[in-house]
Every structure is written in C-alpha cells, then in structure tokens.
Design a protein around this motif. Structure first.
Motif, PDB file in Angstrom:
ATOM      1  N   GLY A 113      44.352  44.334  46.589  1.00  0.00           N
ATOM      2  CA  GLY A 113      42.922  44.468  46.240  1.00  0.00           C
ATOM      3  C   GLY A 113      42.084  44.502  47.506  1.00  0.00           C
ATOM      4  N   THR A 114      41.183  45.462  47.593  1.00  0.00           N
ATOM      5  CA  THR A 114      40.510  45.675  48.879  1.00  0.00           C
ATOM      6  C   THR A 114      39.111  45.054  48.986  1.00  0.00           C
ATOM      7  OG1 THR A 114      39.763  47.823  48.057  1.00  0.00           O
ATOM      8  CG2 THR A 114      41.744  47.809  49.431  1.00  0.00           C
ATOM      9  N   ALA A 115      38.560  44.493  47.899  1.00  0.00           N
ATOM     10  CA  ALA A 115      37.220  43.880  48.005  1.00  0.00           C
ATOM     11  C   ALA A 115      37.254  42.772  49.058  1.00  0.00           C
ATOM     12  CB  ALA A 115      36.797  43.315  46.666  1.00  0.00           C
ATOM     13  N   VAL A 116      36.254  42.767  49.921  1.00  0.00           N
ATOM     14  CA  VAL A 116      36.216  41.796  51.028  1.00  0.00           C
ATOM     15  C   VAL A 116      36.346  40.367  50.489  1.00  0.00           C
ATOM     16  CG1 VAL A 116      34.727  40.896  52.874  1.00  0.00           C
ATOM     17  CG2 VAL A 116      34.855  43.360  52.461  1.00  0.00           C
ATOM     18  N   LYS A 117      35.694  40.141  49.333  1.00  0.00           N
ATOM     19  CA  LYS A 117      35.619  38.801  48.746  1.00  0.00           C
ATOM     20  C   LYS A 117      36.994  38.211  48.369  1.00  0.00           C
ATOM     21  CE  LYS A 117      32.692  36.708  45.196  1.00  0.00           C
ATOM     22  NZ  LYS A 117      31.876  37.041  44.031  1.00  0.00           N
ATOM     23  N   ASN A 118      37.982  39.075  48.113  1.00  0.00           N
ATOM     24  CA  ASN A 118      39.286  38.589  47.635  1.00  0.00           C
ATOM     25  C   ASN A 118      39.905  37.533  48.537  1.00  0.00           C
ATOM     26  OD1 ASN A 118      39.065  40.375  45.570  1.00  0.00           O
ATOM     27  ND2 ASN A 118      40.570  41.830  46.335  1.00  0.00           N
ATOM     28  N   THR A 119      39.674  37.666  49.838  1.00  0.00           N
ATOM     29  CA  THR A 119      40.267  36.695  50.764  1.00  0.00           C
ATOM     30  C   THR A 119      39.243  35.622  51.153  1.00  0.00           C
ATOM     31  OG1 THR A 119      39.787  38.240  52.539  1.00  0.00           O
ATOM     32  CG2 THR A 119      42.039  38.226  51.710  1.00  0.00           C
ATOM     33  N   GLN A 120      38.128  35.596  50.417  1.00  0.00           N
ATOM     34  CA  GLN A 120      37.101  34.578  50.705  1.00  0.00           C
ATOM     35  C   GLN A 120      36.852  33.704  49.476  1.00  0.00           C
ATOM     36  OE1 GLN A 120      33.901  37.149  51.882  1.00  0.00           O
ATOM     37  NE2 GLN A 120      34.735  37.483  53.940  1.00  0.00           N
ATOM     38  N   LEU A 121      37.892  33.500  48.684  1.00  0.00           N
ATOM     39  CA  LEU A 121      37.745  32.749  47.427  1.00  0.00           C
ATOM     40  C   LEU A 121      38.168  31.294  47.577  1.00  0.00           C
ATOM     41  CD1 LEU A 121      39.278  35.512  45.121  1.00  0.00           C
ATOM     42  CD2 LEU A 121      36.889  34.807  45.110  1.00  0.00           C
ATOM     43  N   GLY A 122      38.398  30.874  48.809  1.00  0.00           N
ATOM     44  CA  GLY A 122      38.812  29.488  49.040  1.00  0.00           C
ATOM     45  C   GLY A 122      40.300  29.282  48.821  1.00  0.00           C
ATOM     46  N   LEU A 123      41.063  30.380  48.789  1.00  0.00           N
ATOM     47  CA  LEU A 123      42.516  30.267  48.641  1.00  0.00           C
ATOM     48  C   LEU A 123      43.136  30.406  50.034  1.00  0.00           C
ATOM     49  CD1 LEU A 123      42.844  32.740  45.648  1.00  0.00           C
ATOM     50  CD2 LEU A 123      43.150  30.279  45.495  1.00  0.00           C
ATOM     51  N   THR A 124      43.964  29.451  50.418  1.00  0.00           N
ATOM     52  CA  THR A 124      44.549  29.521  51.770  1.00  0.00           C
ATOM     53  C   THR A 124      45.868  30.292  51.764  1.00  0.00           C
ATOM     54  OG1 THR A 124      45.548  27.392  51.316  1.00  0.00           O
ATOM     55  CG2 THR A 124      43.503  27.377  52.600  1.00  0.00           C
ATOM     56  N   ASN A 125      46.376  30.618  50.588  1.00  0.00           N
ATOM     57  CA  ASN A 125      47.691  31.259  50.525  1.00  0.00           C
ATOM     58  C   ASN A 125      47.635  32.659  49.903  1.00  0.00           C
ATOM     59  OD1 ASN A 125      46.842  29.791  48.327  1.00  0.00           O
ATOM     60  ND2 ASN A 125      48.879  29.227  47.633  1.00  0.00           N
ATOM     61  N   ILE A 126      46.501  33.371  50.108  1.00  0.00           N
ATOM     62  CA  ILE A 126      46.416  34.760  49.641  1.00  0.00           C
ATOM     63  C   ILE A 126      46.519  35.681  50.855  1.00  0.00           C
ATOM     64  CG2 ILE A 126      43.867  34.916  49.657  1.00  0.00           C
ATOM     65  CD1 ILE A 126      44.201  36.579  47.013  1.00  0.00           C
ATOM     66  N   PHE A 127      47.296  36.754  50.708  1.00  0.00           N
ATOM     67  CA  PHE A 127      47.528  37.666  51.836  1.00  0.00           C
ATOM     68  C   PHE A 127      47.301  39.094  51.373  1.00  0.00           C
ATOM     69  CE2 PHE A 127      50.008  33.840  52.299  1.00  0.00           C
ATOM     70  CZ  PHE A 127      49.597  33.409  53.555  1.00  0.00           C
ATOM     71  N   ARG A 128      46.390  39.793  52.078  1.00  0.00           N
ATOM     72  CA  ARG A 128      46.055  41.162  51.700  1.00  0.00           C
ATOM     73  C   ARG A 128      46.897  42.134  52.528  1.00  0.00           C
ATOM     74  NH1 ARG A 128      40.564  42.583  50.338  1.00  0.00           N
ATOM     75  NH2 ARG A 128      39.872  41.144  51.931  1.00  0.00           N
ATOM     76  N   CYS A 129      47.633  43.001  51.838  1.00  0.00           N
ATOM     77  CA  CYS A 129      48.549  43.918  52.519  1.00  0.00           C
ATOM     78  C   CYS A 129      47.952  45.315  52.674  1.00  0.00           C
ATOM     79  CB  CYS A 129      49.872  43.982  51.763  1.00  0.00           C
ATOM     80  SG  CYS A 129      50.630  42.375  51.632  1.00  0.00           S
ATOM     81  N   ARG A 130      46.653  45.455  52.536  1.00  0.00           N
ATOM     82  CA  ARG A 130      45.970  46.731  52.783  1.00  0.00           C
ATOM     83  C   ARG A 130      44.702  46.432  53.581  1.00  0.00           C
ATOM     84  NH1 ARG A 130      44.363  49.437  47.512  1.00  0.00           N
ATOM     85  NH2 ARG A 130      43.808  51.145  48.922  1.00  0.00           N
ATOM     86  N   ALA A 131      44.089  47.473  54.101  1.00  0.00           N
ATOM     87  CA  ALA A 131      42.818  47.275  54.815  1.00  0.00           C
ATOM     88  C   ALA A 131      41.732  46.944  53.803  1.00  0.00           C
ATOM     89  CB  ALA A 131      42.458  48.539  55.576  1.00  0.00           C
ATOM     90  N   SER A 132      40.825  46.034  54.173  1.00  0.00           N
ATOM     91  CA  SER A 132      39.739  45.670  53.256  1.00  0.00           C
ATOM     92  C   SER A 132      38.688  46.778  53.218  1.00  0.00           C
ATOM     93  CB  SER A 132      39.090  44.367  53.709  1.00  0.00           C
ATOM     94  OG  SER A 132      38.271  44.616  54.824  1.00  0.00           O
ATOM     95  N   ASP A 133      37.812  46.692  52.211  1.00  0.00           N
ATOM     96  CA  ASP A 133      36.724  47.673  52.114  1.00  0.00           C
ATOM     97  C   ASP A 133      35.819  47.613  53.340  1.00  0.00           C
ATOM     98  OD1 ASP A 133      37.570  48.634  49.703  1.00  0.00           O
ATOM     99  OD2 ASP A 133      36.316  47.298  48.508  1.00  0.00           O
ATOM    100  N   GLY A 134      35.730  46.427  53.942  1.00  0.00           N
ATOM    101  CA  GLY A 134      34.908  46.287  55.151  1.00  0.00           C
ATOM    102  C   GLY A 134      35.414  47.211  56.252  1.00  0.00           C
ATOM    103  N   ILE A 135      36.737  47.231  56.437  1.00  0.00           N
ATOM    104  CA  ILE A 135      37.343  48.084  57.478  1.00  0.00           C
ATOM    105  C   ILE A 135      37.213  49.559  57.090  1.00  0.00           C
ATOM    106  CG2 ILE A 135      39.539  48.682  58.599  1.00  0.00           C
ATOM    107  CD1 ILE A 135      40.266  45.665  58.285  1.00  0.00           C
ATOM    108  N   THR A 136      37.492  49.850  55.808  1.00  0.00           N
ATOM    109  CA  THR A 136      37.408  51.240  55.339  1.00  0.00           C
ATOM    110  C   THR A 136      35.994  51.792  55.529  1.00  0.00           C
ATOM    111  OG1 THR A 136      39.065  50.687  53.698  1.00  0.00           O
ATOM    112  CG2 THR A 136      37.898  52.746  53.363  1.00  0.00           C
ATOM    113  N   ALA A 137      35.004  50.994  55.105  1.00  0.00           N
ATOM    114  CA  ALA A 137      33.609  51.452  55.211  1.00  0.00           C
ATOM    115  C   ALA A 137      33.212  51.638  56.672  1.00  0.00           C
ATOM    116  CB  ALA A 137      32.688  50.446  54.531  1.00  0.00           C
ATOM    117  N   GLN A 138      33.669  50.716  57.501  1.00  0.00           N
ATOM    118  CA  GLN A 138      33.371  50.795  58.942  1.00  0.00           C
ATOM    119  C   GLN A 138      33.964  52.090  59.524  1.00  0.00           C
ATOM    120  OE1 GLN A 138      34.125  46.919  60.552  1.00  0.00           O
ATOM    121  NE2 GLN A 138      34.120  47.693  62.640  1.00  0.00           N
ATOM    122  N   ALA A 139      35.206  52.390  59.125  1.00  0.00           N
ATOM    123  CA  ALA A 139      35.866  53.602  59.641  1.00  0.00           C
ATOM    124  C   ALA A 139      35.145  54.860  59.151  1.00  0.00           C
ATOM    125  CB  ALA A 139      37.322  53.618  59.190  1.00  0.00           C
TER     126      ALA A 139
END
Lengths: 331, 386
Positions: B132-158
């Motif tokens: 899941g690429t929404a920036v918020k996914n890794t900001q939900l207070g979970l210490t054990n979630i790992f995103r295996c794709r670029a976030s929307d923040g990176i995509t939008a920046q690019a």
C-alpha cells in the motif's frame, strides 16, 4: 409470562453467552458486525416492511451516524456513550429533512431519490476534507469505556452491540404493535384507503423514514467505535443494496426476519470462504434461490411450515363479525 | 526382554533431555513457517489479487525448492484469505488469518484496508509486509510494518520533479481519481509543487469507472496547463481517459501514476498512450539481474508478463526478504524478525534496492518512463535519500 416470551427470554440469555463460549476473534468480529447490521436492517424494515416505502439510502444514514459519532468523539474527546446517542439524534434529524420532500414521491421515484441522496452523502464524505478527512477516512476513533474497563475487544464490545440490538428490537416491536404501527401497515396496504380513514399519511411516512434513519445512524455509530477507522468507501450504494437484500431474504415485514437476514447474510460469505474465488458465484446463486423459493423471506418459510411461529395480532372484533350475505355482497 | 526395555528407557530419556536442551532443534526443524497472504480474491480488485497470489506462489515454490528451504529445512506454507475490496471484509480476513497462527502477514495493497486493519494489528508482533503506497500506512504507530514499494510521497515527488525540471512545466494541472489513492496522491503532488514555488492551475477529479471525462479535460485545457500530472487508480480508466485526451486535441504532455504504465492499460489504450509519461516502480529491461530472473521465471511459469509494481513483484520481494531475514537470524521469532527487517540495507529485490528507514519504508526510488508503441522505456530514475 407466556411460552413465547419465555422462549425469547431464554434465547436472549443464551445469546449473551456467545462471547464467553466463542474464543475466536474472527468469529466474534463477524458476530459483532452481524448484530450491528441487524440494527440497521431493523430500521429499514420499519420503512419497507411496515410502511411499504422503498429506500436505498440506508448505507448513507449508516455513514452519517458513523461520521457524526466519530467526529464528536475525536474532536471534543467526548465519550462514545454521549456521542452515539447524539449521532442517532443527528441522523434522525437528517432523515426528517430528507424524508419530508422525498416521501411526496412513491415507488420507483422514491427509490431513485434515495439513491441520489446516498450518492450525495458519499461525495460529501469524500470531498469535504476539512471535516471528514476525505477519502483517507478517520483513524483514532476511541472505543467506549465502562469505568476502568476499555471495551476495545470483540468480546467486551459484543455486550454494547447486543444491548443496542435488544433496545432496537424492543423499540421496533413497540412501534409495530402501537397505533403508529397500525397506521404504517394501513399505509403499506393501501395509502388512499389509509388517507380516507383519516391517517395523516405524509406524517407517518416521514416518521417511518426518521425511525429508519435513526436505526441506521445507531448501527453506523456502533461500527465506528468497533473498527476505530471509517472511510467513505464503506457507505456506498452497494452497501445499501446489501441491507435491502438482508431484509428481503430474512422477511421484510417482521423484526425476526430483519435480524435473521442480517445475521445470515453476514455469516454466509464467511462460511463460503473456503470456496475462494468461486464463493461469490455460490453466494449469488444462494440469494437467487432464496428469493425465488422464499418470496416472504426465511420467516415466511418458517411460518408456512409452523403457522404458530409469529401469529398476526388478533384482528378487531368488528372486522371478524360475519357479514350478512345480501344480494349486493353475493357474487 | 529386560535388556530391550532398558535400551528403550535410555533412548527415551536421552530424547527427552535433548528436547529440553534444544527445543528449537527438536520442535522446529523441518516444520513449516506459516505465511499469511491477504489478496483481494473477489470484488473489484480481483485482478490484483490474482497477480499477488501468482507472485506469492512463485516465491514460495522457489524458496522451498532451494537446499535448506527457508532455513533448517523449514519450508514456507502459504495461508491465503480473501481480503475482497472492502474494509470490513479485510479486517475479518485478518482476524481469521491470525486465528490460524501465522508467523508473518503479507497485507493487502489497498491503503484504506491497511488503515482499517491497524487497530487489530496494534500490539501484535507479526511482521506486516505491505504494498500500500499511502504515506500514512507507515505512520499508524505500528513498529512492525514494512512497505515494499515506493510511497506516494516519493512517486509524487518524482512525477512533479520531472514535470517541472525536465518538461519545464510552469502551469501544471492535476487530474486524479476521487478515492483515497488518487486524492492522497494529488495532495502529495500539490505539496511537491509548493517546494518549487508553484500552485496547480487546475485540480480536476473523477470517480472511478467514469466513462466521460470531457468536462474535466476541457477545464484543464481552458486553464492553459503546460503539463498535466495524473493520479489515476484503475488501469481500466486509463484507456478511456487517454482516448478522450487525444480526441479533444490535448497536446499537453501527461505524467501519470503507475497505472498509466500498466501493461493492460497500455495495450487497451493502443496508440493513444504514445508519448505519455508514467511513474513506475519497475520498468522492464532497465532493472537488476534479480528483476530479469524474476520476469523470465514468471513468464515461463505463467505464460504472461507479470504486473511487477502493483501485483506480483512486491509480493515476491516481500516473501524473499522475509525468507532471507529468517535465514540470517536463524529464527522466526516475531520481535527479532521485525528488528532484523528494520536493519535491512541494500538488499536487492525485483523493485530495486531495499533499505529500511525509521518508518519501515524499504524503497526510496521511482522511475519515470515514456510510452511508445506499447512499451515503456526509462527516461529518468529519481532516488530519494532513506
């Protein structure tokens, strides 16, 4: 206490033991969801089953209740015990405002108007980002507390939703067996005749719409504090259709039917899970079969084989008096 | 007989002692490691679910076929539950999976499902792998979630950087789908534009499944945009948008989100996609040996090209990364695994270099491609510091 009341009381007590017996979080979550849906479907039953008015906006009221309670508890830090009743009142008010103009319509036109309202609500939830946080939805919705105990598990929350279900059943039952209920049934059977009998049909139809909205709002508020995350995609037209199917499958004119349909159609997809990608086909086929062979819903089927299951209230004596057979009445 | 009984008792005592002394060796060796997978098998996103399952089964079979399997001869065992396309069902599927004692979970790719599942995930130790690429996914207070794709923040920046710096856009319009993915992405584009001191000249949105985009496209045209940045969720909408974009005489270059470069979307759009740009996690022929091996192996097995970014690639990477981490620490202890995943540095996956940041984001690069004659070629690779 008659046998029927005793049976209902025993069933209610046995059901209260559900979270003590079942330990699986998965089954408890599905159970809690089924009960919450049952509350919303009972409301729809008042409008469609009792009054004969079609609404495809129950998911919208479900969403309004969810967002109202969630926003009040997040923004002001109010307890869900306060925000849930406020959300119900707010949803009822919206129901009144929408119901008054819409219920001048009937049949397909009313259904179309409620579809339109449902779409407007969803678009509002998506686009008013300042209030609803848009498509991202709301997180951090607090669970209710009971003294030192936080009701944040499916076991403990069960008693909240179960209490709400019993309250909903009681209110719907009182409505059905009151003067209001008889007026609603008269409107369902023949609106013109009801009007001729002096029933203010618009007022009663709006009242039914308000009650349906309030029950929908209660269901929505309950689910918001259980899942603790809500987003607009959960309150779509599709969800309204699911509520309608639950009611029709269960039996639209009875409270038991509404509850049975909601529980059955919440558990059915879960039971069919092992079928993986073909489950949706079996689910669809099962719904078609039920609609064809049980036009009065599951409760209608039960009544057919056990006529004493839910007898109709006794008709007034005057209506049961034999009509003298005259030349005019003979045919 | 007494001698046999004595031998038996001695052997039993030795076995019990060994069991007490080396419980992992006796109990763990050869035992399967249960890996949960939550694809959308039914509903509107079922195609993604099929691709995710293909990627997962490919990775698991590859790992189970290697000597020693994951480690200690322990194979992966996939436990799959249908997350469908709605939030409540995803939570139900997660609860069912957790009741089946899985050791790690490959979560759904839909961001709202991740956020709906978060209250259940909180307080649990399973490593959660997501695409899941929404920036918020890794900001939900979970210490054990790992995103295996670029976030929307990176995509939008690019996308924005490319529109401003390479295409020299001064009047940029945003065109996006109205659900969480499109709106979140459009917000990220606006934030990136602000860094260049720019403001979008138009921001037009549409609900998924729309068939007539004339009004939105004409408003963008009237705003005088010199570049359009499109955040589009469904590949099925892309063909319709591009067809109307061309038929309304739009000559303005379009820089689209990954769905614009989706192979199905390109094939359906035909020549209408010629000259369009798209952000891509992965561009065929411009990645590492791991990626080439994956694409070749995948094609030989399934006889079609994988949808690497959104479907099979990230799931394949997530499972291989878990396997390598288990092997490295010699354990499937959930807390130790999460700690080890946080220490991931320059691990080579199909989608590129995996280096974990404090939030659990693994990928920090995004490519911009140009579509020509049904193929995407690399134009620029944007790397954001981890």
């Amino acid at each position: 206490m008659n046998r029927r009341a005793l049976a209902v009381a025993v069933a209610a007590i046995l059901l209260a033991a559900f979270p003590l017996v079942v330990k699986s979080q998965y089954i408890l979550q599905v159970g809690d969801s089924a009960i919450i849906y049952a509350v919303a479907v009972i409301g729809l039953g008042i409008l469609l089953g009792f009054t004969g008015q079609m609404s495809l906006a129950q998911a919208a009221f479900f969403g309004i209740g969810a967002y109202a309670s969630a926003l009040l508890s997040i923004s002001f830090g109010w307890s869900p015990w306060v925000t849930i009743p406020l959300a119900v009142a707010f949803t009822a008010l919206v129901g009144a405002l929408v119901g008054w103009p819409c219920l001048r319509l009937s049949g397909h036109y009313l259904a179309l108007a409620t579809i339109g309202f449902g779409i407007i609500v969803q678009l509002f939830l998506i686009n008013d980002k300042g209030l609803t946080n848009g498509p991202d939805g709301l997180t951090g919705i607090p669970p209710p507390k009971l003294g030192p105990l936080t009701l944040d598990t499916y076991q403990t929350y069960f008693y909240v939703v179960y209490g709400a279900l019993l309250l909903s059943i009681y209110v719907a039952w009182r409505v059905k067996h009151s003067r209001i209920g008889r007026a609603l049934e008269a409107i369902r059977e023949n609106e013109i005749a009801a009007q001729a009998m002096g029933i203010d049909t618009t007022r009663y139809k709006v009242l039914a719409f308000v009650l349906a909205s309030a029950f929908g709002g209660l269901g929505g508020a309950l689910i918001a504090h259980m899942t603790r995350f809500i987003s607009p995609d959960s309150y779509s037209f599709d969800q309204s259709v699911v509520f309608l199917v639950m009611l029709v499958i269960g039996g639209s004119s009875t409270i038991t039917g509404a509850v049975t349909g909601a529980i059955l159609l919440t558990f059915l997809p879960e039971v069919l899970r092992p079928l993986k990608d073909s489950y949706i086909m079996v689910y669809g086929a099962a719904v078609i079969v039920m609609v064809i062979f049980m036009p009065d819903g599951l409760i209608g089927l039960v009544k057919r084989f056990a006529p004493s299951f839910e007898p109709s209230p006794p008709r007034p004596q005057a209506l049961r008096a034999p009509v003298p057979r005259t030349a005019d009445t003979a045919s | 007989m007494p001698a046999t009984r004595k031998k038996f008792l001695l052997a039993s005592a030795a076995a019990s002692a060994a069991g007490l002394a080396f419980p992992n060796v006796v109990l763990g060796k050869g035992e399967p490691i249960r890996l949960g997978l939550l694809p959308p098998i039914t509903g509107a996103q079922a195609l993604l679910g099929q691709q995710e399952q293909e990627g997962a089964k490919f990775a698991v079979d590859e790992i189970n076929a290697r000597p020693g399997k994951v480690f200690d001869d322990r194979p992966f065992e996939l436990v799959i539950e249908d997350a469908t396309s709605d939030n409540q069902s995803a939570v139900g599927a997660l609860n069912k999976l957790l009741g089946e004692n899985v050791d790690a979970v490959v979560c759904p790719v839909l961001s709202t499902q991740i956020q709906a599942m978060a209250p259940v995930m909180k307080g649990r130790q399973e490593p959660w792998m997501t695409g899941g690429t929404a920036v918020k996914n890794t900001q939900l207070g979970l210490t054990n979630i790992f995103r295996c794709r670029a976030s929307d923040g990176i995509t939008a920046q690019a996308m924005t950087g490319f529109a401003v710096e390479q295409l020299h856009g001064k009047k940029i319009a945003i065109f996006h789908s109205s659900e969480a993915f499109g709106t979140g992405g459009a917000d990220q584009v606006e934030a990136s534009l602000a860094k260049f001191g720019l403001k979008a000249v138009a921001r037009e949105q549409y609900p998924n499944g729309t068939k007539d985009f004339t009004a939105e496209i004409l408003r963008i045209k009237q705003a005088g945009a010199d570049v359009v940045v499109g955040y589009i969720q469904n590949p099925s909408d892309v063909a319709v948008i591009l067809s109307q974009y061309n038929s309304l005489g739009m000559k303005t270059p379009l820089v689209g989100s990954p769905s614009v470069g989706n192979q199905t979307a390109i094939d359906t759009a035909g020549k209408n996609s010629n000259g369009m740009y798209c952000a891509q996690d992965f561009i065929l022929g411009f990645n590492s040996n791991v990626a080439t091996k994956f694409v070749t192996g995948f094609y030989n097995r399934y006889h079609h090209v994988p949808d690497v970014s959104t479907g099979s690639g990230w799931v394949y990477d997530a499972i291989r990364l878990l396997a390598d981490t288990y092997k490295k620490i010699g354990s499937i202890d959930k807390t130790k695994t999460a700690l080890a995943l946080h220490q991931t540095k320059h691990w080579e996956g199909v989608l590129g270099d995996f280096t974990c940041d404090a939030e659990g984001n693994m990928i920090h690069a995004m490519s911009i491609g140009r579509i020509e004659n049904g193929k995407v070629s690399l134009v620029k690779k944007v790397v954001v510091a981890a």
